[in-house]
Write an enzyme that holds these catalytic residues in place. Structure first.
Site, short mmCIF file in Angstrom:
data_model
loop_
_atom_site.label_atom_id
_atom_site.label_comp_id
_atom_site.label_asym_id
_atom_site.label_seq_id
_atom_site.Cartn_x
_atom_site.Cartn_y
_atom_site.Cartn_z
N ALA A 75 5.04 5.92 -0.98
CA ALA A 75 4.76 6.81 0.15
C ALA A 75 6.01 7.16 0.94
O ALA A 75 5.92 7.79 1.99
CB ALA A 75 3.72 6.15 1.07
N ASN A 96 4.38 -1.76 2.21
CA ASN A 96 5.10 -1.75 0.93
C ASN A 96 6.32 -0.86 1.05
O ASN A 96 7.37 -1.14 0.46
CB ASN A 96 4.17 -1.26 -0.17
N HIS A 152 6.52 7.95 8.34
CA HIS A 152 7.60 6.97 8.20
C HIS A 152 8.93 7.68 8.44
O HIS A 152 9.24 8.66 7.75
CB HIS A 152 7.62 6.37 6.79
N1 LIG Z 1 4.53 1.39 -2.50
C1 LIG Z 1 3.87 2.18 -1.68
O1 LIG Z 1 4.45 3.10 -1.09
C2 LIG Z 1 2.43 2.00 -1.46
C3 LIG Z 1 1.78 0.89 -1.95
N2 LIG Z 1 0.44 0.74 -1.78
C4 LIG Z 1 -0.18 -0.47 -2.33
O2 LIG Z 1 -0.66 -0.17 -3.62
C5 LIG Z 1 -1.76 -1.04 -3.94
C6 LIG Z 1 -2.95 -0.21 -4.42
O3 LIG Z 1 -3.36 0.64 -3.37
P1 LIG Z 1 -4.76 1.40 -3.41
O4 LIG Z 1 -4.99 1.98 -4.73
O5 LIG Z 1 -4.79 2.27 -2.22
O6 LIG Z 1 -5.76 0.19 -3.19
P2 LIG Z 1 -7.37 0.23 -3.36
O7 LIG Z 1 -7.88 -0.86 -2.48
O8 LIG Z 1 -7.88 1.60 -3.19
O9 LIG Z 1 -7.57 -0.17 -4.88
C7 LIG Z 1 -7.29 -1.45 -5.38
C8 LIG Z 1 -8.06 -1.59 -6.66
O10 LIG Z 1 -7.72 -2.84 -7.23
C9 LIG Z 1 -8.73 -3.16 -8.16
N3 LIG Z 1 -8.98 -4.59 -8.17
C10 LIG Z 1 -9.15 -5.44 -7.14
N4 LIG Z 1 -9.36 -6.69 -7.59
C11 LIG Z 1 -9.30 -6.63 -8.94
C12 LIG Z 1 -9.43 -7.60 -9.98
N5 LIG Z 1 -9.63 -8.89 -9.72
N6 LIG Z 1 -9.34 -7.17 -11.26
C13 LIG Z 1 -9.12 -5.88 -11.54
N7 LIG Z 1 -8.96 -4.92 -10.59
C14 LIG Z 1 -9.06 -5.30 -9.31
C15 LIG Z 1 -9.97 -2.38 -7.81
O11 LIG Z 1 -10.20 -1.44 -8.83
C16 LIG Z 1 -9.57 -1.65 -6.53
O12 LIG Z 1 -10.14 -0.42 -6.48
C17 LIG Z 1 -2.05 -1.83 -2.66
O13 LIG Z 1 -1.42 -3.09 -2.72
C18 LIG Z 1 -1.39 -0.99 -1.58
O14 LIG Z 1 -1.01 -1.76 -0.46
C19 LIG Z 1 -0.30 1.69 -1.16
C20 LIG Z 1 0.30 2.79 -0.63
C21 LIG Z 1 1.72 3.02 -0.68
O1 LIG Z 2 0.79 5.12 2.38
C1 LIG Z 2 1.59 4.75 3.24
O2 LIG Z 2 1.92 5.46 4.21
C2 LIG Z 2 2.35 3.47 3.14
C3 LIG Z 2 1.58 2.30 2.82
O3 LIG Z 2 0.39 2.25 2.94
C4 LIG Z 2 2.33 1.15 2.34
O4 LIG Z 2 3.55 1.10 2.51
O5 LIG Z 2 1.70 0.27 1.78
#
Ligand SMILES: NC(=O)C1=CN([C@@H]2O[C@H](COP(=O)(O)OP(=O)(O)OC[C@H]3O[C@@H](n4cnc5c(N)ncnc54)[C@H](O)[C@@H]3O)[C@@H](O)[C@H]2O)C=CC1
Ligand SMILES: O=C([O-])CC(=O)C(=O)O
EC number: 1.4.1.21
Length: 267
Positions: free
Chosen positions: A120, A188, A218
């Site tokens: 993001a 993250n 951000h």
């Molecule tokens: N690097 C970045 O800029 C960003 C990182 N993130 C991170 O990315 C990750 C994913 O985010 P989202 O997709 O929004 O989360 P979400 O909560 O929408 O989806 C997570 C998914 O993980 C799966 N899950 C949970 N437990 C499980 C298990 N035991 N076995 C298999 N699958 C399982 C499910 O399918 C769930 O839908 C999070 O950790 C979030 O914090 C999110 C936004 C920005």
């Molecule tokens: O989507 C965003 O703005 C950032 C976020 O959630 C993350 O860093 O995990």
């Protein structure tokens, strides 16, 4: 390249849809989801194909690339076996890397690779370039609509009622590395910035619950001997998960395309 997706939420499903529509050089081979039947039903509803739904620990079988897009506490479950098998692992839950430094050691030993997408955030290319010189300071200020911070342990510890916030509230100020435990699903980006630049201990972070913004905003500031930068990204929260910006899965797709591309642009 064969791609397996560990997670089928806001990020995983959007990446799966793009791969299912077709991207040259990339093939989706498996997904993982907490609710297998629901994932299969969603794929039957709109996908061209229903992909196998596998346990997280088995995603590396038959895949070249495993994408971690689960809650951060599952990073080790997905990444350890994949790296032991020498695979490329794309880590979206970048914050969870801080609690799992051994993953890099495994990758170094096996020839596996850990790739962290910009997610993001904007500007990691320039931050990485500046870090090849001397960087004096890096700061990031994160402002989210209050609903985007719901469920964060740090907010619960503050006793802040996010539904009642009418003015911007500063929820954290300090090193990025000390914030991820309190905001595991929100920062993250701050950890990725620290890893790209001068480390998460020296990267200073502010987190605001801000009812005046509608987007996850951000702003990075960097001072170095090669450039001074100020970059702001205003990410539209995804419909499925307001904590996660819509650009995050697009960043994963762009990274996957780089892996298969004959020409690569940007640092
Ligand atoms: N690097 C970045 O800029 C960003 C990182 N993130 C991170 O990315 C990750 C994913 O985010 P989202 O997709 O929004 O989360 P979400 O909560 O929408 O989806 C997570 C998914 O993980 C799966 N899950 C949970 N437990 C499980 C298990 N035991 N076995 C298999 N699958 C399982 C499910 O399918 C769930 O839908 C999070 O950790 C979030 O914090 C999110 C936004 C920005
Ligand atoms: O989507 C965003 O703005 C950032 C976020 O959630 C993350 O860093 O995990």
């Amino acid at each position: 390249m064969k791609v397996a997706l560990g997670g089928f939420g806001a990020v995983g499903r959007a990446v799966a849809e793009a791969l299912d529509r077709g991207i040259d050089g990339l093939e989706l081979v498996a997904v993982s989801a907490s609710d297998r039947a629901r994932a299969e039903a969603r794929m039957s509803g709109g996908f061209r194909k229903v992909y196998p739904v596998k346990p997280l620990e088995e995603l590396q079988d038959g895949a070249d690339v495993v994408v971690e897009c689960c809650p951060g506490h599952l990073l080790e479950t997905i990444a350890r076996p994949a790296l032991e098998a020498g695979r490329i692992v794309v880590v979206v839950s970048a914050g969870a890397l801080l609690a799992n430094p051994h993953l890099e050691e495994i990758a170094a030993r096996t020839g596996g690779r850990i790739l962290v997408p910009s997610g993001a955030l904007a500007g990691l290319d320039a931050v990485r370039a500046a870090a090849e010189g001397t960087v004096e300071s890096v700061t990031i200020s994160t402002r989210k609509p209050p609903a985007g911070l719901k469920g964060a342990p740090a907010i619960e510890a503050m006793g802040l009622d996010l539904d009642a916030v009418t003015e911007p509230v500063l929820c954290y100020a300090g090193p990025a590395e000390d914030a991820i435990a309190g905001f595991p699903a929100n920062l993250n980006v701050a950890v990725a910035l620290g890893l790209a630049g001068i480390g998460t201990a020296r990267t200073m972070l502010e987190v605001w619950a801000d009812p005046t913004v509608e987007r996850n905003t951000h702003t990075i500031r960097l001072v170095s001997d090669s450039a001074t930068m100020t970059m702001t990204i205003e990410g539209i929260p995804s419909d499925d998960n307001p904590r996660t910006g819509r650009i995050t899965p697009l960043s994963v797709i762009a990274l996957l395309k780089r892996l298969a591309a004959p020409m690569v642009i940007g640092t």
